[in-house]
Design a protein around this motif. Structure first.
Motif, PDB file in Angstrom:
ATOM      1  N   PRO A  66      19.168  -3.529 -23.916  1.00  0.00           N
ATOM      2  CA  PRO A  66      20.571  -3.582 -24.361  1.00  0.00           C
ATOM      3  C   PRO A  66      20.722  -3.638 -25.886  1.00  0.00           C
ATOM      4  CG  PRO A  66      20.189  -5.103 -22.548  1.00  0.00           C
ATOM      5  CD  PRO A  66      18.845  -4.596 -22.959  1.00  0.00           C
ATOM      6  N   MET A  67      21.895  -3.222 -26.329  1.00  0.00           N
ATOM      7  CA  MET A  67      22.233  -3.264 -27.756  1.00  0.00           C
ATOM      8  C   MET A  67      23.205  -4.404 -28.009  1.00  0.00           C
ATOM      9  SD  MET A  67      24.002  -0.352 -30.220  1.00  0.00           S
ATOM     10  CE  MET A  67      25.540  -0.219 -29.308  1.00  0.00           C
ATOM     11  N   ALA A  68      23.004  -5.115 -29.099  1.00  0.00           N
ATOM     12  CA  ALA A  68      23.947  -6.142 -29.548  1.00  0.00           C
ATOM     13  C   ALA A  68      23.802  -6.275 -31.053  1.00  0.00           C
ATOM     14  CB  ALA A  68      23.680  -7.478 -28.863  1.00  0.00           C
ATOM     15  N   GLN A  90      16.539  -1.587 -37.416  1.00  0.00           N
ATOM     16  CA  GLN A  90      16.230  -2.847 -36.741  1.00  0.00           C
ATOM     17  C   GLN A  90      17.241  -3.211 -35.658  1.00  0.00           C
ATOM     18  OE1 GLN A  90      14.728  -6.232 -39.274  1.00  0.00           O
ATOM     19  NE2 GLN A  90      15.373  -4.861 -40.920  1.00  0.00           N
ATOM     20  N   SER A  91      18.410  -2.568 -35.693  1.00  0.00           N
ATOM     21  CA  SER A  91      19.494  -3.013 -34.804  1.00  0.00           C
ATOM     22  C   SER A  91      19.982  -1.968 -33.823  1.00  0.00           C
ATOM     23  CB  SER A  91      20.688  -3.497 -35.646  1.00  0.00           C
ATOM     24  OG  SER A  91      21.161  -2.447 -36.498  1.00  0.00           O
ATOM     25  N   PHE A  92      19.774  -0.687 -34.130  1.00  0.00           N
ATOM     26  CA  PHE A  92      20.361   0.366 -33.296  1.00  0.00           C
ATOM     27  C   PHE A  92      19.290   0.998 -32.415  1.00  0.00           C
ATOM     28  CE2 PHE A  92      22.401   4.407 -32.255  1.00  0.00           C
ATOM     29  CZ  PHE A  92      23.689   3.974 -31.952  1.00  0.00           C
ATOM     30  N   MET A 138      21.840 -11.094 -32.216  1.00  0.00           N
ATOM     31  CA  MET A 138      21.599  -9.651 -32.233  1.00  0.00           C
ATOM     32  C   MET A 138      20.306  -9.368 -31.490  1.00  0.00           C
ATOM     33  SD  MET A 138      21.097  -7.048 -35.431  1.00  0.00           S
ATOM     34  CE  MET A 138      19.312  -7.218 -35.497  1.00  0.00           C
ATOM     35  N   TYR A 139      20.236  -8.230 -30.817  1.00  0.00           N
ATOM     36  CA  TYR A 139      18.998  -7.825 -30.159  1.00  0.00           C
ATOM     37  C   TYR A 139      18.195  -6.961 -31.129  1.00  0.00           C
ATOM     38  CZ  TYR A 139      21.166  -9.342 -25.760  1.00  0.00           C
ATOM     39  OH  TYR A 139      21.764 -10.079 -24.765  1.00  0.00           O
ATOM     40  N   CYS A 140      17.181  -7.567 -31.724  1.00  0.00           N
ATOM     41  CA  CYS A 140      16.325  -6.832 -32.655  1.00  0.00           C
ATOM     42  C   CYS A 140      15.529  -5.803 -31.870  1.00  0.00           C
ATOM     43  CB  CYS A 140      15.375  -7.780 -33.385  1.00  0.00           C
ATOM     44  SG  CYS A 140      16.216  -9.074 -34.324  1.00  0.00           S
ATOM     45  N   ARG A 145       9.829 -10.167 -27.336  1.00  0.00           N
ATOM     46  CA  ARG A 145      10.267 -10.658 -26.021  1.00  0.00           C
ATOM     47  C   ARG A 145      11.324  -9.742 -25.415  1.00  0.00           C
ATOM     48  NH1 ARG A 145      10.632 -16.649 -28.473  1.00  0.00           N
ATOM     49  NH2 ARG A 145       8.405 -17.099 -28.498  1.00  0.00           N
ATOM     50  N   LYS A 146      11.130  -8.452 -25.578  1.00  0.00           N
ATOM     51  CA  LYS A 146      12.104  -7.497 -25.038  1.00  0.00           C
ATOM     52  C   LYS A 146      12.250  -7.644 -23.529  1.00  0.00           C
ATOM     53  CE  LYS A 146      12.232  -3.219 -26.881  1.00  0.00           C
ATOM     54  NZ  LYS A 146      13.201  -2.982 -27.956  1.00  0.00           N
ATOM     55  N   ARG A 147      11.209  -8.203 -22.880  1.00  0.00           N
ATOM     56  CA  ARG A 147      11.276  -8.395 -21.431  1.00  0.00           C
ATOM     57  C   ARG A 147      12.375  -9.371 -21.046  1.00  0.00           C
ATOM     58  NH1 ARG A 147       7.600 -11.731 -23.619  1.00  0.00           N
ATOM     59  NH2 ARG A 147       7.332 -13.853 -22.769  1.00  0.00           N
TER      60      ARG A 147
END
Length: 442
Positions: A66-68, A90-92, A138-140, A145-147
Motif C-alpha cells: 500500500p501507499m501512504a 522513497q514514498s511513491f 508514511m509507508y517507506c 518490514r514490508k510484510r
C-alpha cells in the motif's frame, strides 16, 4: 509555506484564510487523516497525469504494498523533476517492487523466528525489540518490514503489550528495550506514556530507545504535549531515519529542537539506497546537517534482502567508498557505522574500510585516510591481567554481583577470554562430521 497552503486548499477544496489553512496543515492528526493513498489524489495535488499503462502498474504495486504519503512529505517533492526526486522515490510506489529476486525473503532478519513471544524480538543477550505499533505516518518504499505494512491483523493488542512487558520483567538479562513498529509515535500520547511507564518501572531496564521517522515525514507530531510525556523518562534515547539532506527542512529542524531541548539524545539510522543517497557528497551533506542539529549519525544500513527491494540495493563497495569519503574528511562523531544486518538473524555486522594493514609481536602497521602508512609500537612492559571472573580479588576493582559475573561469553569473545577452555568454534552439521559418524557406524 505557500506550497503547504496550496496542498491544504486542494484537500479541503476551500479558499479559507491562510491562518485557517495553516492551523489545519500543522495539525498532525489532519496530516494523517489526509494521507495520500490513491494515485488519483497524487495526480490532482501534483498537477500531473500518468498514462493509463503507468497508472495500472502503480495500482498493481499498491495492491501488494500500500501507499501512504503525508501531505507534508509530499510537499517536499520537486514537481518539475519528480521522477528522480529522492523524496518521491522513497514514498511513491514503483512497479520494480513487484520484482521478487530469488534471494529476497519475507523476513530476512528472522525477526519473527527470533521471537520468544509475539511482539518481542530477542536476538542479542541484553536487549530486545518491542513491537508496540504497526502504524506508520508514511509507508517507506524501502521498508524492511514490508510484510507488515497495512496489515491490520498484526496491530499489537493490549494483551500482546502486557505479554511483552511480562517477558521483559521475567528476563533479567535485558537492560535495553527498543520500542519499534510501525512507529511508536503514532500511538496516542497517553498510550505511549503508559507503555514507557511500564518499561521504565522494570528495575533491570537501564535504557529505553524509540525508533521513529515522524521528525522526517510528520514533524508536526512532535508536539509540546508529546515532549512533556517523553521528558518524564531520563533513560530515553531516540533514533530517527533521515536518508537525504533534502529531508532536513526548517519544519523538521523545529521538531528536532523540541526533542534536543528536552535533553533527549538523538541518533540517526540511514539506509543506503540506489539513486537516492548512494553518493559520497550526498551522504557527507546529510551527516553534516544532522550533527548541526545535534543528531548523531548512528548507522548506515546496507539495504536488506526484503521482498521488493532489489531495485534499491547497491553493491557493498559503494558503501565502503562512502565511508572512505567520510573518515578523515569530517568530524569523527559525524561518521556512522556502515553495517549489514545479516540475513537469518545474525545481527548487525560492521563493514568498514581496513585501516589496520598488518602487525607483528611488537608493532602494528596502520594507514590513514590520506594513504599515509605508519606504525604503532607496542609497550615492552605490558602484562594483561588474567581474568577468572573472581571480581572480588581483582585489582581493577570492578565489583560485580554474581548475576553479572556469571554471564558467559559467546562467539569470538569466548575464544579470547582467559577463563574459558574452548579453543575452537565449530558450526553444526559439518560434512566431515557426518562422514566421521558414518565411518563409526561401519
Amino acid at each position: 509555506m505557500q506550497e503547504a497552503i496550496k496542498l491544504t486548499q486542494e484537500h479541503l477544496n476551500t479558499s479559507q484564510s491562510s491562518d485557517y489553512l495553516m492551523d489545519k496543515w500543522t495539525d498532525w492528526r489532519w496530516q494523517l487523516k489526509n494521507t495520500i493513498r490513491k494515485v488519483e489524489t497524487f495526480e490532482k495535488i501534483m498537477g500531473i497525469k500518468f498514462s493509463d499503462e503507468k497508472k495500472k502498474e502503480i495500482n498493481e504495486t499498491i495492491d501488494k504494498f500500500p501507499m501512504a504519503i503525508t501531505p507534508y512529505y509530499l510537499s517536499l517533492i520537486d514537481e518539475d523533476d519528480f521522477e528522480t526526486d529522492p523524496v518521491f522515490k522513497q514514498s511513491f510506489p514503483s512497479i520494480d517492487e513487484l520484482i521478487i529476486s530469488s534471494i529476497d525473503m519475507e523476513d530476512p532478519l528472522h525477526e519473527d523466528k527470533d521471537s520468544p513471544i509475539c511482539g518481542i524480538t530477542h536476538r542479542y543477550p541484553d536487549r530486545v525489540l518491542f513491537h508496540v505499533s504497526n502504524v506508520c505516518a508514511m509507508y517507506c518504499r524501502h521498508c524492511t518490514r514490508k510484510r507488515k505494512v497495512g496489515d491490520v491483523d498484526s496491530v499489537p493488542s493490549d494483551e500482546m503489550i502486557a505479554a511483552g512487558i511480562d517477558y521483559i520483567k521475567n528476563t533479567p538479562t535485558v537492560r535495553d528495550v527498543l520500542l519499534s513498529g510501525g512507529d511508536p509515535f503514532l500511538l496516542s500520547d497517553e498510550k505511549l506514556d503508559h507503555i514507557l511507564g511500564l518499561v521504565a518501572a522494570i528495575p533491570h531496564v537501564e535504557v529505553i530507545r524509540i525508533g521513529t521517522r515522524t521528525p522526517v515525514v510528520l514533524p508536526y507530531r512532535i508536539t509540546d504535549k508529546l515532549i512533556k510525556v517523553l521528558s518524564k523518562y531520563d533513560n530515553l534515547w531516540i533514533n530517527t531515519h533521515y536518508n537525504h539532506p533534502r529531508e532536513i527542512t526548517k519544519t523538521s529542524i523545529n521538531a528536532l529542537k523540541k526533542l534536543t531541548g528536552a535533553g533527549i539524545p538523538l541518533g540517526n539510522q540511514s539506509v543506503l539506497l540506489k539513486d537516492v543517497n548512494d553518493c559520497p557528497q550526498i551522504m557527507k551533506k546529510l551527516v553534516h546537517k544532522l550533527v548541526a542539529n545535534r543528531v548523531r549519525p548512528y548507522y548506515l544500513y546496507q539495504c536488506d534482502l526484503s521482498e521488493g527491494l532489489e531495485h534499491f540495493r547497491t553493491n557493498v563497495g559503494k558503501g565502503i567508498e562512502i565511508m572512505e569519503s567520510l573518515r578523515g574528511h569530517t568530524s569523527g562523531f559525524a561518521i556512522p557505522t556502515y553495517v549489514i544486518d545479516a540475513p537469518g538473524g545474525g545481527g548487525k555486522i560492521p563493514v568498514m574500510p581496513n585501516y589496520l594493514i598488518s602487525w607483528s609481536t611488537n608493532k602494528v602497521i596502520l594507514r590513514n585516510y590520506e594513504g599515509v602508512i605508519t606504525t604503532y609500537q607496542m609497550p615492552d612492559t605490558y602484562e594483561h591481567t588474567a581474568c577468572d571472573l573472581n571480581c572480588t580479588n581483582c585489582k581493577l576493582q570492578l565489583k560485580l554481583n554474581n548475576e553479572e559475573s556469571d554471564r558467559k561469553p559467546i562467539g569470538i569473545s569466548k575464544l579470547l577470554c582467559d577463563y574459558e577452555e574452548t579453543i575452537t568454534l565449530v558450526p553444526e552439521n559439518l560434512e566431515r562430521d557426518q562422514r566421521n559418524q558414518s565411518d563409526e557406524a561401519i
